[in-house]
Motif scaffolding. Sequence first.
Motif: not given
Length: 177
Positions: A16-20
């Motif tokens: 979630v954080i990395g794709s954001g």
Amino acid sequence: MEERTYEQVALIGAGVIGSGWATRCLAKGLSVVLTDPSADARSQVQNTIEGAWPVLEDSGLVSQGDPTNFRFVETIREAVEGADFIQENVPEREDLKIEVHETIDRYAAEDVVIASSSSGLLPSRLQDQCQYPDRILIGHPFAPVYLLPLVEIVGGEKTSPEAVSYTHLTLPTILLV
């Protein structure tokens, strides 16, 4: 720290954080290289980009971005090669983050800042096994990462004041339009 222009960002962890982060960096016109051992990491990133891109466009947050300017690689070594900034986004397990930071530190250029998305771990512990601990800090983004241009920056005991100052001054090139 030597002044550098952000052109390529390495993202270690693509949940979630990395794709954001990937979406935000792409919207800024940056090249993104990701690595993540999860079988569904590529689809996570693609789904985040596809869902967020129209929102970013409507909000005026896409400057010269290209939603396809990313690639996945198999190893951390490949991901950090040529990176101007490195953002680690692996699960919030201290042992894992320490191991990942040691690997990033081994292969990244010595003058590249390495930030961790940790929300509760001490940067001093993440620096523990690193040869160049002065460039490691917490760079914990507000969510959703692709939409909110806010990042908490915290240095550790061995983080150089220059790395913290440099990150405060240059990270807005990734976050702000």
